[in-house]
Scaffold this active site. Structure first.
Site, short mmCIF file in Angstrom:
data_model
loop_
_atom_site.label_atom_id
_atom_site.label_comp_id
_atom_site.label_asym_id
_atom_site.label_seq_id
_atom_site.Cartn_x
_atom_site.Cartn_y
_atom_site.Cartn_z
N ILE A 695 0.82 -1.22 0.00
CA ILE A 695 0.00 0.00 0.00
C ILE A 695 0.85 1.27 0.00
CG2 ILE A 695 -2.03 -1.03 1.05
CD1 ILE A 695 -1.13 0.10 3.74
N GLY A 701 11.35 1.82 4.35
CA GLY A 701 10.76 0.53 4.04
C GLY A 701 9.42 0.62 3.38
N VAL A 703 5.27 -0.65 3.11
CA VAL A 703 4.15 -0.86 4.03
C VAL A 703 3.12 -1.74 3.33
CG1 VAL A 703 2.37 0.22 5.45
CG2 VAL A 703 4.56 1.39 5.10
N ASP A 824 9.15 14.41 12.63
CA ASP A 824 8.66 14.28 11.25
C ASP A 824 7.13 14.38 11.23
OD1 ASP A 824 8.92 14.11 8.54
OD2 ASP A 824 9.05 11.92 8.49
#
Length: 989
Positions: A695, A701, A703, A824
């Site tokens: 998705i 990385g 997801v 973030d």
């Protein structure tokens, strides 16, 4: 005997029957005719508040609004304030029994309605407060000879009053005031109206003429209003025969001489208005007009003392003697008057104390005695009756403390005491936010002491406490403030960061105090500020560049401080009448627009300043030659090229080492570390990591959306974040992983995404989160084509998302020990569940603050458009960088723009700041999906909060606790009230 009784009863019955009123066909016809006439009136004038109740089907017109009948016939029509525009129809006089007609306060614009000549029984005619125009007809006496009341005031009649006005033998009331009638008034003709009781000719531009002596014949007059009609000369003695006068108003004329003795001894006179004339001499010392209620003889040239007899007029409520040449003391007896509400004695030459009992015995509301030579203390009971709303005593010699009765003086609106010798602590109750109505306080040039409350009342419009001895910090200022001056006191601390509450302020003077710290960037919200004086303090730091966008600023004085850095280039945009930056530590070039004689004294004693050319009027060195600057730039470019070559070589070596590592394969062994009770195994997670379930991707990385387990075993939807192959990257990604696990594994909060477990091996690491059905906020705001719904988020939903996200960050900053900085914060890291409740996610960049103060990092982490300036430039980290980023998220929610969309302004935060400064708040700032008028004001206030959150200086940004507090105020579902930014309080203040 019985027969006689029967005959007697029959005769009595017949006699009584003969006396009963007969029903004549003519009477019925008249009622029908009047009914039809009234319906025609309604048709002519159209709908109105009263005519709307006139029913076409009803015959009971005597019960209609505005209609009065006598013996079944219409005798009165009263239709004021119906917004009629059309002229009077002739048919109105077909009502033969009409005696009373009131059409006042409409909008009828026509000449005088001569059709009323046919209303032969008219006794009362009121056409006042319309727009009738033209001249009064010469044959105005053709109106009914029975006329007793004629009111034509407040229209647009011009010309002269016709002599025939004196031919109404029964007239009792003639009201012609407030027109444009000129020429001379027919005094002799009006004096023939011997039954006249009320006469008003006021506010008309008559030719100059004396007060008519002939009016002395109108001995029944009780009301004579002749102000503002160019009368000259003296008041004639003939008017002393007007012994029934209740009101005499000859104000605003050009009368002179003494005020006649008979006026001060009149037995029935209650209202005396002789102000704005040229009367001279003394007031009659033996005043015996004890019926007087109001006396206004102000704005004349009266001399002498105030008679003690005024203190005997028990019904006196108003005493206005201002703008004369009265001297001596104010009689103490005036303080005993039981009904006195208003006393104005300013601009005289009075001396001595105020009456000691003033205010104790009467509902005193207004006291104005300024510009005299009065002394002593204000009377202790001045506000005993809690009715006082004005105290205006400036420019006297009053001293001592303010009376204790002011503690409960909750109706007080204006307190103007400047230029006296008052001392002592200023009453704290007068700063009360809850009960106080005080809006203007001018107490400069006294010896008051004390401190301000944290928050001044919201209704303050002007506060001047200059040249006193106030101490302590500067208060949060009031919302309606236009002028705040506290120069030359003992104030200390920093300028409050939250200045949004005084966005209307036009003058701000804090000079000559002990204020320290830097000037907040939020000073730019003061877009109406024309005068700013902060000289003679201990301010440090740079001059905020936002000054360049304060377009109405004309006076700026920052002299005698410790300001440093360069003068912002945006100063060139200012058009200043006065500028003083002298005696600071400024450096760099003086803006070219200030290198002229008008600003020759503006930059003295700043040895680090320079000028652009030798032609400058300022005695500063010329700035370094641009040739040297160019040489420096070439050197920097050469160094950059060499560094690039070295980096390229290192990259090649790294690539070769990476290729070697690909040959090494190790057996995978997975380890599951749970943080909650799980309904799945690691194998069920691993089997779902396929392209079909992918998705999205993050910095470290991919997801996946995985359904772990089956329905029989109570499986659940999860989001799995797979960290890139750790063997192919450096240790930084390993640290990212460990940081997220460490933080999220310990956090339990409803607005922070739940980390269910982590699964690790020597090659890969997996983080398993609860699944958020509605994806990220970023998708809903900026990628709506990728989600199923077509309707944008409404304002209540956006506000709830903001509140939820703020709660999560607030928990991290204020409830975790040690505090956690996310680093973030962005709309892509705010995830939404099925009910659009928000949770903070992606803590791969989070950092636990292990010690107080700023924490430095060796590399920048975060997302462009969301990073605070100090983080991007100096790698300084504390909770305020999250506040900045959250402010950008708020701007996204409100404007619908993306974080790096600032057009020519670099990013969204800078765009918003300039929009706020240049154009102010407007609905155009809002995303089209949230322009519902119900919520526009709330959304714009949250926009202002976002601008504050994205301030350049971390110290002026609010804490997340403060931000959450403000946002909750706008949640109408929870609080039922609308919030205000004035409630924001900096955690550093």
């Amino acid at each position: 005997m019985a027969n006689k009784r029967y005959v007697s009863f029959f005769l009595f019955f017949m006699i009584q029957f003969s006396l009963l009123p007969k029903s004549h066909p003519q009477s019925t016809n008249q009622s029908d005719d009047e009914h039809q006439i009234l319906l025609e009136l309604k048709k002519h004038w159209g709908s109105s508040p009263d005519l709307g109740r006139w029913n076409f089907d009803s015959v009971a017109h005597c019960n209609w609004g505005g209609i009065t009948c006598t013996n079944g016939a219409v005798t009165a029509i009263s239709l004021p304030s119906q917004k009629f525009v059309k002229p009077l129809p002739p048919s109105i006089c077909l009502l033969k029994n009409l005696t009373y007609l009131d059409l006042s306060y409409n909008n009828i614009s026509s000449p005088f309605p001569t059709m009323l000549y046919n209303c032969s029984n008219l006794k009362y005619l009121d056409l006042s407060n319309n727009s009738f125009a033209g001249q009064l007809p010469n044959d105005i006496n053709s109106l009914s000879a029975l006329l007793e009341h004629l009111n034509l005031s407040a229209n647009h009649f011009i010309g002269r009053i016709p002599p025939s006005i004196g031919l109404f033998p029964k007239l009792k009331s003639l009201l012609l005031d407030n027109n444009q009638i000129d020429g001379t008034y027919p005094a002799k003709d009006i004096s023939n109206l011997v039954n006249l009781e009320r006469l008003t000719l006021a506010v008309n531009p008559f030719l100059p003429a004396p007060v008519p002596v002939e009016f002395g014949r109108l001995t029944r007059l009780s009301y004579l209003w002749m102000s503002d009609m160019n009368m000259t000369g003296e008041i004639p003695e003939s008017l002393s025969s007007l012994r029934e006068l209740d009101l005499l108003d000859l104000s605003s004329n050009k009368l002179h001489g003494k005020i006649p003795t008979w006026i001060w001894q009149h037995k029935k006179l209650q209202y005396l208005y002789l102000y704005a004339n040229r009367f001279t001499g003394e007031i009659e010392p033996n005043v015996s007009a004890l019926s007087l209620v109001e006396i206004d003889v102000s704005s004349n040239k009266l001399t002498g003392t105030i008679p003690d007899g005024f203190g005997k007029i028990a019904n006196l409520t108003l005493l206005l003697l201002y703008l004369n040449k009265l001297n001596g003391s104010i009689p103490p007896s005036i303080g005993l008057l039981p009904k006195l509400t208003d006393i104005r004695l300013f601009d005289n030459m009075l001396s001595g104390p105020l009456p000691p009992e003033l205010g104790k015995h009467s509902p005193l509301g207004n006291l104005e005695v300024c510009n005299n030579n009065l002394s002593g203390e204000l009377p202790e009971g001045l506000c005993s009756n809690r009715k006082l709303f004005d105290i205006v005593v400036f420019n006297n010699n009053f001293s001592g403390k303010l009376p204790s009765s002011l503690d409960g003086c909750y109706l007080l609106k204006n307190l103007i005491l400047y230029n006296n010798n008052f001392s002592g602590e200023f009453p704290k109750s007068l700063w009360s936010v809850v009960t106080n109505q005080l809006s203007v306080v001018m107490i400069q040039n006294n010896n008051f002491s004390g401190t301000f409350p944290t928050q001044l009342p919201w209704n303050f419009t002007r506060l001047d406490v200059s040249n006193n001895r106030f101490s302590g910090p500067i208060p949060m200022l009031a919302g309606k403030m236009k002028v705040f001056s506290a120069a030359n006191n003992l104030l200390s601390g920093e300028i409050p960061w939250d200045l949004t509450g005084i966005s209307q302020v036009m003058e701000l003077d804090l000079s000559g105090n002990q204020i320290s710290g830097s000037m907040p960037m939020t000073i730019g919200v003061l877009q109406r500020l024309s005068t700013l004086n902060l000289s003679g303090n201990q301010l440090s730091g740079n001059i905020p560049a936002v000054f360049g966008f304060m377009s109405v600023l004309t006076v700026l004085d920052l002299s005698s401080n410790s300001l440093s850095g360069m003068i912002p280039k945006d100063f060139d945009k200012l058009i200043l009448d006065f500028l003083n930056l002298s005696m600071n530590q400024l450096t760099g070039e003086i803006p070219t627009s200030f290198e002229n004689e008008a600003y020759q004294q503006s930059f003295l004693f700043n040895p680090g300043l320079c000028v652009s050319s030798s032609n400058s009027v300022h005695n500063f060195p010329i700035c370094r030659a641009r040739a040297n600057i160019s040489s420096d730039r070439r050197f920097i470019a050469l160094c950059s090229a060499a560094a690039s070559i070295m980096l390229l070589g290192l990259a090649l070596v790294g690539f070769m080492l990476t290729r070697r590592k690909k040959h090494i394969q190790r057996h995978l062994s997975w380890k599951l570390t749970p943080f909650h009770v799980l309904n799945f195994t690691e194998n069920e997670i691993l089997s779902g990591l396929c392209d079909h379930n992918w998705i999205g991707s993050g910095r470290s990385g991919k997801v996946y959306h995985v359904y772990a387990g089956d329905t029989t075993s109570g499986g659940q939807e999860v989001a799995v974040k797979k960290i890139w192959n750790m063997q192919n990257h450096d240790n930084k990604l390993e640290k990212d992983f460990l940081a997220e696990v460490q933080i999220l594994g310990e956090i339990r909060h409803t607005n922070i995404v739940k980390l269910l477990c982590c699964i690790s091996s020597s090659e890969a690491k997996l983080l398993v989160y609860e699944y958020m059905e509605n994806g990220s906020l970023y998708q809903w705001l900026h990628q709506r084509e990728r989600i199923a719904a077509s309707t944008p988020l409404d304002w209540p939903t956006r506000l709830q998302i903001a509140i939820d996200s703020a709660r999560g960050l607030c928990y991290m900053h204020h409830d975790c020990s040690p505090a956690i900085v996310h680093r973030d914060v962005k709309s892509a890291n705010i995830l939404l569940d099925s009910n659009f409740r928000a949770k903070m996610a992606d803590f791969g960049l989070a950092k636990i603050l292990l010690r107080a103060g700023d924490e430095s990092f060796s590399a920048i982490a975060g997302t462009f458009g969301y990073m605070a300036p100090e983080y991007g430039h100096w790698l300084k980290v504390n909770e305020k960088i999250d506040v900045y980023s959250f402010g950008v998220v708020l701007l996204e929610l409100i404007t619908g723009r993306v974080a790096n969309d600032g057009g020519e302004y670099y990013n969204l935060a800078q765009w918003a700041w300039r929009q706020y400064q240049v154009y102010g708040l407007s609905v155009d700032l809002l995303d089209e999906g949230i322009r519902d008028p119900t919520y526009v004001k709330d959304a714009l206030e949250v926009f202002t909060l976002a601008v504050i959150c994205t301030g350049e200086q971390p110290s002026v940004r609010p804490s997340m606790k403060d931000v959450l507090h403000v946002l909750i105020q706008f949640d109408r579902k929870s609080t039922g009230v609308q919030g205000s930014l004035k409630q924001v309080t900096s955690d550093e203040t």
